[in-house]
Design a protein around this motif. Sequence first.
Motif, PDB file in Angstrom:
ATOM      1  N   ASP A  21      10.767  13.671 -49.045  1.00 25.72           N
ATOM      2  CA  ASP A  21      10.543  13.780 -47.604  1.00 25.72           C
ATOM      3  C   ASP A  21       9.270  13.069 -47.175  1.00 25.72           C
ATOM      4  OD1 ASP A  21      11.269  15.046 -44.937  1.00 25.72           O
ATOM      5  OD2 ASP A  21       9.231  15.771 -45.208  1.00 25.72           O
ATOM      6  N   TRP A  22       8.182  13.291 -47.869  1.00 25.94           N
ATOM      7  CA  TRP A  22       6.885  12.755 -47.447  1.00 25.94           C
ATOM      8  C   TRP A  22       6.760  11.249 -47.689  1.00 25.94           C
ATOM      9  CZ3 TRP A  22       2.681  15.301 -45.234  1.00 25.94           C
ATOM     10  CH2 TRP A  22       2.824  16.692 -45.101  1.00 25.94           C
ATOM     11  N   CYS A  23       7.460  10.728 -48.660  1.00 23.38           N
ATOM     12  CA  CYS A  23       7.186   9.370 -49.147  1.00 23.38           C
ATOM     13  C   CYS A  23       8.356   8.424 -48.934  1.00 23.38           C
ATOM     14  CB  CYS A  23       6.822   9.418 -50.632  1.00 23.38           C
ATOM     15  SG  CYS A  23       5.455  10.530 -51.020  1.00 23.38           S
ATOM     16  N   ILE A  24       9.096   8.622 -47.838  1.00 28.71           N
ATOM     17  CA  ILE A  24      10.260   7.777 -47.585  1.00 28.71           C
ATOM     18  C   ILE A  24      10.209   7.187 -46.179  1.00 28.71           C
ATOM     19  CG2 ILE A  24      11.703   9.158 -49.131  1.00 28.71           C
ATOM     20  CD1 ILE A  24      13.084  10.245 -46.540  1.00 28.71           C
ATOM     21  N   ASP A  25      10.997   6.131 -46.007  1.00 27.70           N
ATOM     22  CA  ASP A  25      11.315   5.642 -44.672  1.00 27.70           C
ATOM     23  C   ASP A  25      12.446   6.520 -44.146  1.00 27.70           C
ATOM     24  OD1 ASP A  25      11.367   3.365 -42.565  1.00 27.70           O
ATOM     25  OD2 ASP A  25      13.451   3.570 -43.205  1.00 27.70           O
ATOM     26  N   LEU A  26      12.197   7.240 -43.055  1.00 33.96           N
ATOM     27  CA  LEU A  26      13.175   8.214 -42.571  1.00 33.96           C
ATOM     28  C   LEU A  26      14.486   7.571 -42.147  1.00 33.96           C
ATOM     29  CD1 LEU A  26      10.983  10.719 -40.493  1.00 33.96           C
ATOM     30  CD2 LEU A  26      12.050  11.099 -42.723  1.00 33.96           C
ATOM     31  N   ALA A  27      14.447   6.342 -41.674  1.00 28.24           N
ATOM     32  CA  ALA A  27      15.664   5.693 -41.199  1.00 28.24           C
ATOM     33  C   ALA A  27      16.607   5.332 -42.335  1.00 28.24           C
ATOM     34  CB  ALA A  27      15.311   4.444 -40.395  1.00 28.24           C
ATOM     35  N   THR A  28      16.045   4.999 -43.507  1.00 30.41           N
ATOM     36  CA  THR A  28      16.882   4.526 -44.613  1.00 30.41           C
ATOM     37  C   THR A  28      16.892   5.455 -45.823  1.00 30.41           C
ATOM     38  OG1 THR A  28      15.093   3.284 -45.671  1.00 30.41           O
ATOM     39  CG2 THR A  28      16.353   2.156 -43.935  1.00 30.41           C
ATOM     40  N   GLY A  29      15.855   6.271 -45.982  1.00 27.82           N
ATOM     41  CA  GLY A  29      15.720   7.097 -47.176  1.00 27.82           C
ATOM     42  C   GLY A  29      15.026   6.402 -48.328  1.00 27.82           C
ATOM     43  N   ALA A  30      14.677   5.117 -48.148  1.00 33.72           N
ATOM     44  CA  ALA A  30      14.031   4.362 -49.217  1.00 33.72           C
ATOM     45  C   ALA A  30      12.624   4.876 -49.474  1.00 33.72           C
ATOM     46  CB  ALA A  30      13.989   2.880 -48.864  1.00 33.72           C
ATOM     47  N   LEU A  31      12.220   4.884 -50.737  1.00 32.38           N
ATOM     48  CA  LEU A  31      10.874   5.313 -51.095  1.00 32.38           C
ATOM     49  C   LEU A  31       9.843   4.301 -50.616  1.00 32.38           C
ATOM     50  CD1 LEU A  31      11.581   6.535 -54.735  1.00 32.38           C
ATOM     51  CD2 LEU A  31      11.001   7.982 -52.777  1.00 32.38           C
ATOM     52  N   ASP A  32       8.740   4.795 -50.074  1.00 36.54           N
ATOM     53  CA  ASP A  32       7.609   3.979 -49.663  1.00 36.54           C
ATOM     54  C   ASP A  32       6.586   4.020 -50.800  1.00 36.54           C
ATOM     55  OD1 ASP A  32       6.012   2.758 -47.164  1.00 36.54           O
ATOM     56  OD2 ASP A  32       4.675   4.074 -48.300  1.00 36.54           O
ATOM     57  N   LEU A  33       6.447   2.915 -51.525  1.00 40.08           N
ATOM     58  CA  LEU A  33       5.696   2.939 -52.784  1.00 40.08           C
ATOM     59  C   LEU A  33       4.232   3.331 -52.624  1.00 40.08           C
ATOM     60  CD1 LEU A  33       7.245  -0.056 -54.761  1.00 40.08           C
ATOM     61  CD2 LEU A  33       7.830   2.382 -54.818  1.00 40.08           C
ATOM     62  N   PRO A  34       3.500   2.865 -51.619  1.00 44.26           N
ATOM     63  CA  PRO A  34       2.104   3.315 -51.502  1.00 44.26           C
ATOM     64  C   PRO A  34       1.991   4.830 -51.325  1.00 44.26           C
ATOM     65  CG  PRO A  34       2.446   1.329 -50.213  1.00 44.26           C
ATOM     66  CD  PRO A  34       3.800   1.771 -50.663  1.00 44.26           C
ATOM     67  N   ARG A  35       2.894   5.433 -50.557  1.00 41.58           N
ATOM     68  CA  ARG A  35       2.844   6.887 -50.389  1.00 41.58           C
ATOM     69  C   ARG A  35       3.271   7.603 -51.664  1.00 41.58           C
ATOM     70  NH1 ARG A  35       6.215   8.339 -45.273  1.00 41.58           N
ATOM     71  NH2 ARG A  35       6.965   6.189 -45.289  1.00 41.58           N
ATOM     72  N   VAL A  36       4.295   7.068 -52.333  1.00 37.77           N
ATOM     73  CA  VAL A  36       4.726   7.675 -53.602  1.00 37.77           C
ATOM     74  C   VAL A  36       3.576   7.679 -54.598  1.00 37.77           C
ATOM     75  CG1 VAL A  36       6.244   7.428 -55.599  1.00 37.77           C
ATOM     76  CG2 VAL A  36       7.161   7.070 -53.306  1.00 37.77           C
ATOM     77  N   GLN A  37       2.933   6.536 -54.771  1.00 40.29           N
ATOM     78  CA  GLN A  37       1.862   6.443 -55.763  1.00 40.29           C
ATOM     79  C   GLN A  37       0.672   7.311 -55.389  1.00 40.29           C
ATOM     80  OE1 GLN A  37       4.041   4.881 -58.345  1.00 40.29           O
ATOM     81  NE2 GLN A  37       1.887   5.186 -58.843  1.00 40.29           N
ATOM     82  N   ALA A  38       0.375   7.406 -54.100  1.00 43.03           N
ATOM     83  CA  ALA A  38      -0.731   8.263 -53.676  1.00 43.03           C
ATOM     84  C   ALA A  38      -0.457   9.714 -54.036  1.00 43.03           C
ATOM     85  CB  ALA A  38      -0.954   8.111 -52.173  1.00 43.03           C
ATOM     86  N   MET A  39       0.761  10.178 -53.789  1.00 39.78           N
ATOM     87  CA  MET A  39       1.084  11.564 -54.106  1.00 39.78           C
ATOM     88  C   MET A  39       1.127  11.807 -55.600  1.00 39.78           C
ATOM     89  SD  MET A  39       4.259  13.958 -52.788  1.00 39.78           S
ATOM     90  CE  MET A  39       3.652  13.967 -51.097  1.00 39.78           C
ATOM     91  N   LEU A  40       1.779  10.911 -56.348  1.00 41.04           N
ATOM     92  CA  LEU A  40       1.898  11.111 -57.796  1.00 41.04           C
ATOM     93  C   LEU A  40       0.535  11.020 -58.481  1.00 41.04           C
ATOM     94  CD1 LEU A  40       5.141   9.112 -58.683  1.00 41.04           C
ATOM     95  CD2 LEU A  40       4.902  11.531 -58.100  1.00 41.04           C
ATOM     96  N   ASN A  41      -0.294  10.075 -58.066  1.00 40.96           N
ATOM     97  CA  ASN A  41      -1.625   9.942 -58.679  1.00 40.96           C
ATOM     98  C   ASN A  41      -2.469  11.189 -58.443  1.00 40.96           C
ATOM     99  OD1 ASN A  41      -0.969   7.388 -59.561  1.00 40.96           O
ATOM    100  ND2 ASN A  41      -2.079   6.318 -57.931  1.00 40.96           N
ATOM    101  N   ALA A  42      -2.406  11.728 -57.217  1.00 45.39           N
ATOM    102  CA  ALA A  42      -3.204  12.916 -56.896  1.00 45.39           C
ATOM    103  C   ALA A  42      -2.701  14.130 -57.663  1.00 45.39           C
ATOM    104  CB  ALA A  42      -3.165  13.174 -55.392  1.00 45.39           C
ATOM    105  N   TYR A  43      -1.393  14.266 -57.781  1.00 45.76           N
ATOM    106  CA  TYR A  43      -0.830  15.383 -58.545  1.00 45.76           C
ATOM    107  C   TYR A  43      -1.228  15.266 -60.019  1.00 45.76           C
ATOM    108  CZ  TYR A  43       2.553  18.832 -60.210  1.00 45.76           C
ATOM    109  OH  TYR A  43       3.132  19.939 -60.793  1.00 45.76           O
ATOM    110  N   HIS A  44      -1.028  14.068 -60.582  1.00 46.96           N
ATOM    111  CA  HIS A  44      -1.298  13.824 -62.001  1.00 46.96           C
ATOM    112  C   HIS A  44      -2.761  14.065 -62.348  1.00 46.96           C
ATOM    113  CE1 HIS A  44      -0.886  11.812 -65.923  1.00 46.96           C
ATOM    114  NE2 HIS A  44      -1.976  11.133 -65.615  1.00 46.96           N
TER     115      HIS A  44
END
Length: 318
Positions: free
Chosen positions: A230-253
């Motif tokens: 939900d947080w890391c996608i383009d809402l219109a397509t569902g595609a992952l937005d890589l900068p947001r994905v990496q920001a979330m995964l890096n912070a979690y990790h």
Amino acid sequence: MAVFTPVSLDELSGWITQFSLGKALAIKGIASGIENSNFFITTESGEYVLTLFEKLDLEQLPFYLELMRHLAQRDVLVPAPIPNQAGSIINVLNGKPASIVTKLEGKSQPQPQPAHCAEVGNMLANMHLAAQDFDMRQPNLRGLRWWRETVPVVLPYLNAETQELLRNELQFQEAFAASALYAYLPNGPVHADLFRDNAMFVGERLTGFFDFYFAGCDTWLFDLAVTVNDWCIDLATGALDLPRVQAMLNAYHAVRPFTGAERQAWNACLRAAALRFWVSRLYDFYLPRSAEMLTPHDPTHFERILRLRINSVTPPLN
């Protein structure tokens, strides 16, 4: 968070005398969501959130509310349940179990940027770790067992090609859940519904997660996958937005490093997270309940996300 059971100010005023919150001054229904009846309430001591539980019963509710209390006591930013003068955090209003919790500061972030996603990833990892010693256990009630029960109910409403997709994905998830890899995934209490409208911000500062009423025990990776989808996608397509994905995964990790098993299971968990909400939205769309202020979500949104997670390369975990 639609309104299925209305509550008037007069009804609230009589009921709230059991709490040490002063007189009730105002009540306003909350329109978003589809499970419980939620209200902002104002009393002489401040602003709170009142929830009347439409599906959850008195046996299930302690898990959710005690988990919130457990996390709040460990400085995780979540609403804290307010006990009445007898110490109870679950009481009955208009024939429904009800609770009052503190209201978080700020507002939701409908267009999150990498900085917001990093804040969410950091706190999600801290939440998972803080809940490790929570001594109540309850399965994720919208997990595999529920998918098995619900998929046959919604299949007749779908065309043949969509039915095939749904059946095939359920079969894939059943095999994944039975695998040795799945057994190695770290698990514990999870939020399981951490969408962008279930967190509050002041600017780029996260002030808390709320709406824990889908929480349960599941893999931590599934919880992260729900959040990324939900947080890391383009809402219109569902595609992952890589900068947001990496920001979330890096912070979690950085708080809780990923295991080798989690790295292997990442795509399967993203698919599981998409399936869970596709099935839920199909059910709510084709078999809706009547409620004031209720608008069912479009189920095709998570169908698109699932198709992408099946057919596209998933960015790896760190």
